[in-house]
Design an enzyme around this catalytic site. Structure first.
Site, short mmCIF file in Angstrom:
data_model
loop_
_atom_site.label_atom_id
_atom_site.label_comp_id
_atom_site.label_asym_id
_atom_site.label_seq_id
_atom_site.Cartn_x
_atom_site.Cartn_y
_atom_site.Cartn_z
N HIS A 61 -4.27 -1.42 -4.15
CA HIS A 61 -5.68 -1.70 -3.82
C HIS A 61 -6.61 -1.41 -5.01
O HIS A 61 -7.73 -0.89 -4.82
CB HIS A 61 -6.14 -0.85 -2.64
CG HIS A 61 -5.30 -0.94 -1.41
ND1 HIS A 61 -5.16 -2.10 -0.69
CD2 HIS A 61 -4.57 0.01 -0.76
CE1 HIS A 61 -4.36 -1.87 0.35
NE2 HIS A 61 -3.99 -0.60 0.32
N SER A 113 0.83 -1.20 0.00
CA SER A 113 0.00 0.00 0.00
C SER A 113 0.87 1.25 0.00
O SER A 113 1.53 1.55 -0.99
CB SER A 113 -0.96 -0.03 1.19
OG SER A 113 -1.91 1.00 1.11
#
Length: 243
Positions: free
Chosen positions: A164, A123
């Site tokens: 994501h 991330s």
């Protein structure tokens, strides 16, 4: 350098990718430095990394704490340059980059890259290696929430990056960013990673259904090239050369 799109490490969702990170160090007992700045350095996250990389994968795990003035810039640099693997955790990318600059961690990470330290992360820890990336935002403009902003990162990998990619409305928002720029977008779904080695790359997955994409604009059309089944190393030109 292994950039992971997302996944819950406490549930071993990225285990197959984590194993490849450890193998990349090419040492019997590699030392890994965890940098949890983006999440605010919570002890639970530190313990999850210790359990995964220490107990399960046999690494010697250390953590770089930067908040609350626990570490000097010189100490941070020494830790960064004297490890085999660096793993950057997820969280608030903007805050992380601001703190890193205060401690010259951004410069130290670039030194580690030149030295050959394995760089990895999930991330925010994936965004940081790229030229720029899509990050969460809590800003409001004219009463309408802007869920994502574009942040300039370390620039070790060219292009605009989105982790994501299969969560929430990230797909639509990231596609808008690519549409408005002239850059190649690299999007990675959860439980999927891109492994960059020298001038080559490959895809690593912990879930066979997860995907990664190269996204770019041709005239007014947005092209999505799925990269999912690239298991062997290919030239990085395949990612960033759209001619």
């Amino acid at each position: 350098m292994i950039a992971i799109g997302g996944g819950e490490i406490r549930y071993d969702e990225t285990l197959a990718i984590d194993k490849e990170i450890v193998l990349a160090a090419n040492k019997e007992v590699p030392e890994i430095l965890f940098i949890p700045t983006a999440s605010g350095e919570p002890q639970g996250y530190v313990e999850s990394i210790q359990k995964l990389y220490g107990q399960k994968l046999g690494c010697k795990v250390k953590t770089l704490y930067l908040l609350n003035n626990q570490t000097s810039s010189d100490e941070a640099r020494e830790m960064i340059l004297n490890t085999d693997i660096i793993y950057v955790g997820g969280g608030n990318t903007k805050r992380m980059l601001q703190v890193w600059k205060q401690y010259s961690v951004d410069k130290s990470l670039k030194e580690a890259y030149e030295k050959g330290v394995v760089l990895s992360g999930l991330s925010a820890g994936s965004i940081c290696w790229f030229e720029s990336g899509q990050s969460d935002s809590n800003t409001y403009e004219q009463g309408v929430k802007s869920p994502y902003i574009r942040l300039k990162a370390l620039g070790l990998i060219p292009g605009l990056h989105c982790p994501h990619y299969n969560e929430d409305n990230r797909l639509e928002e990231f596609d808008k960013m690519v549409q408005e720029s002239s850059e190649v977008g690299i999007a990675i779904e959860n439980n999927c990673a891109i492994d960059f080695k020298s001038d080559e790359f490959r895809i690593i997955k912990s879930d066979k259904s997860s995907k990664a994409y190269r996204i770019y604009k041709v005239e007014d059309n947005l092209i999505h090239d799925e990269l999912t089944n690239i298991n062997e190393y290919k030239s990085i030109d395949r990612l960033f050369n759209i001619n």
